[in-house]
Scaffold this active site. Structure first.
Site, PDB file in Angstrom:
ATOM      1  CB  THR A  86      -0.874  -0.032   1.283  1.00 59.52           C
ATOM      2  OG1 THR A  86      -1.646  -1.222   1.227  1.00 59.52           O
ATOM      3  CG2 THR A  86      -1.783   1.144   1.413  1.00 59.52           C
ATOM      4  CB  THR A 161       1.761  -3.892   6.565  1.00 55.20           C
ATOM      5  OG1 THR A 161       0.458  -4.283   6.137  1.00 55.20           O
ATOM      6  CG2 THR A 161       1.989  -2.435   6.300  1.00 55.20           C
ATOM      7  CG  ASP A 162      -0.522  -8.853   4.943  1.00 57.83           C
ATOM      8  OD1 ASP A 162      -0.908  -7.847   5.569  1.00 57.83           O
ATOM      9  OD2 ASP A 162      -1.270  -9.544   4.224  1.00 57.83           O
ATOM     10  CE  LYS A 240      -0.963  -6.190   9.169  1.00 57.04           C
ATOM     11  NZ  LYS A 240      -1.128  -6.036   7.732  1.00 57.04           N
TER      12      LYS A 240
END
Ligand code: GLU
Length: 425
Positions: A86, A161-162, A240
């Site tokens: 993103t 980000t995962d 995360k």
């Protein structure tokens, strides 16, 4: 429903039997109309329920390439390597696609503040979701970092980000004698949403590179819900912890390295990091075809679940609590568990089998209960480690690639800040 006299990207107002909705018309399916609300969220409205649609304003294509990137002598050079996610994406209202913005001009257009912090170079490595990243991508990135490090003062990797924490851990191991900062930056909300964290995360990472002498791999993400600061999190300790909050990233069993404010103020929290130097960077890559398994302990396990790993090169157990696995046959219901123990014994004769814990924080200690002691006798390694499973998994692959004969010894030795001698409370 009235005939559609509008195109993708137009601002429209839709009246349904349930009320009125205003937003941007996005490419839609046969049955549902997709509307991007002002909040940035996309909603699907059943076309059957639409009574009327009013055009509010036509889509205006943004002007391209107005942003000039002239180099300033007094600023450091940062190379941004783009892998996807993103962070550096923009929505194209004509196609609905999220496209990567990766040239220095495009990045400066999106994040103009960057040009006052550093001279920006950039390169598109991939444009992929981070859940698709494989060992091979870690090596590609490492080689690109080596190349870029020759004429940059620091590297930023934009990343989904995962799995940003996994890549940070992999690069921490691969990049030996790292002499400049390598900061991974993600965004939980895309830059077309008012709540985006993309700009702040990127600005904080750039400020940190420009104003510190840090020379390790780290992750830079929002500190809290305000838009004022980010945390620099250690590469082998970042997880995360929330699927969507902007401050969803935490340092596990460790503290953040620093808090960075958007104006460039740095408050160090833990200063025991490697500093910029003239060391010669050495790449210790991960073998791309290694098969490392990862099994999570859970109730009602069957030995068949373990057997598949016989053809693997290594196995990580994500055990319960202090490092446990269901291997005790104490009644007729737990008969399967003796089979499990035998399968573990057979596995450890062929491949390294390492323990980690599914508890979020804390250290494993396989001396406390008989289960842990039996697992050690069965050949399971990893006692006393406080590595989070993601890091343990990557380290196992890296050790098998680079230190095959010493996996057992090195797995519980601290090599890149991944293991601490004493646990935090
Ligand atoms: N699954 C995507 C990824 O990790 C989410 C997008 C993002 O987090 O940037 O790449």
């Amino acid at each position: 429903m009235k005939k559609e006299a509008f195109s993708h990207g137009d601002l429209i107002e839709i009246t349904t039997f349930e009320g009125i909705k205003k937003g941007t018309y996005m490419p839609s399916s046969e049955k549902f109309l997709t509307l991007k609300l002002e909040s940035g969220y996309n909603i699907g409205i059943s076309k059957k329920k639409i009574k009327s649609i009013k055009l509010i304003s036509k889509y205006k294509k943004p002007k391209e390439n107005l942003c000039n990137v002239s180099k300033k002598k007094n600023l450091k050079t940062i190379t941004i390597l783009h892998t996807g996610g993103t962070i550096a994406s923009e929505v194209d209202y004509n196609t609905g696609a999220v496209t990567a913005k990766f040239t220095p001009e495009e990045l400066i257009c999106m994040f103009p503040e960057l040009s006052n912090i550093a001279n920006i170079e950039s390169k598109l490595i991939r444009n992929m979701f981070s859940e698709d990243i494989r060992f091979a991508h870690y090596n590609i990135l490492a080689k690109e970092i080596e190349k870029a490090s020759k004429n940059s003062d620091g590297i930023i990797i934009t990343h989904g980000t995962d799995t940003i924490g996994y890549t940070a851990a992999a690069l921490s191991f691969i990049l030996e004698n790292l002499n400049i900062p390598v900061i991974l930056v993600g965004a939980q909300r895309s830059s077309d949403r008012p709540s985006t964290d993309a700009a702040i995360n990127l600005i904080c990472a750039s400020q940190f590179i420009a104003k510190s002498n840090f020379a390790e791999v780290a992750v830079c993400m929002h500190e809290n819900m305000s838009d004022e600061s980010c945390l620099i999190l250690p590469g082998t300790r970042t997880r995360k912890c929330h699927s969507s909050r902007r401050d969803g990233f935490k340092a596990i069993n460790s503290s953040p390295i620093a808090q960075v404010k958007t104006d460039g103020t740095i408050n160090y929290i833990n200063s025991s990091f490697s500093k910029t130097s003239n060391l010669n960077l050495k790449l210790k890559l991960i073998k791309e075809n290694l098969k490392i398994g990862w099994i999570k302990s859970h109730p009602n396990m069957y030995s068949k679940e373990l057997e598949v790993y016989k053809s693997f090169d290594g196995l990580l157990i994500e055990g319960t609590g202090l490092g446990h696995f269901p291997i005790n046959s104490t009644d007729k219901e737990t008969k399967e568990h003796s089979k499990m123990l035998n399968t573990i014994k057979a596995l450890t004769k062929k491949i390294p089998v390492a323990m980690s814990t599914q508890a979020i924080s804390g250290r494993i200690n396989m001396n406390v209960y008989s289960t842990g002691r039996l697992l050690q006798e069965a050949g399971v390694i990893g006692n006393y480690s406080d590595m989070q499973p993601e890091t343990a998994y990557i380290k196992l692959a890296w050790l098998l690639s680079n230190h095959k004969k010493e996996v057992k010894k090195l797995f519980t030795e601290n090599l890149r800040g991944e293991i601490s001698k004493r646990s935090l409370e």
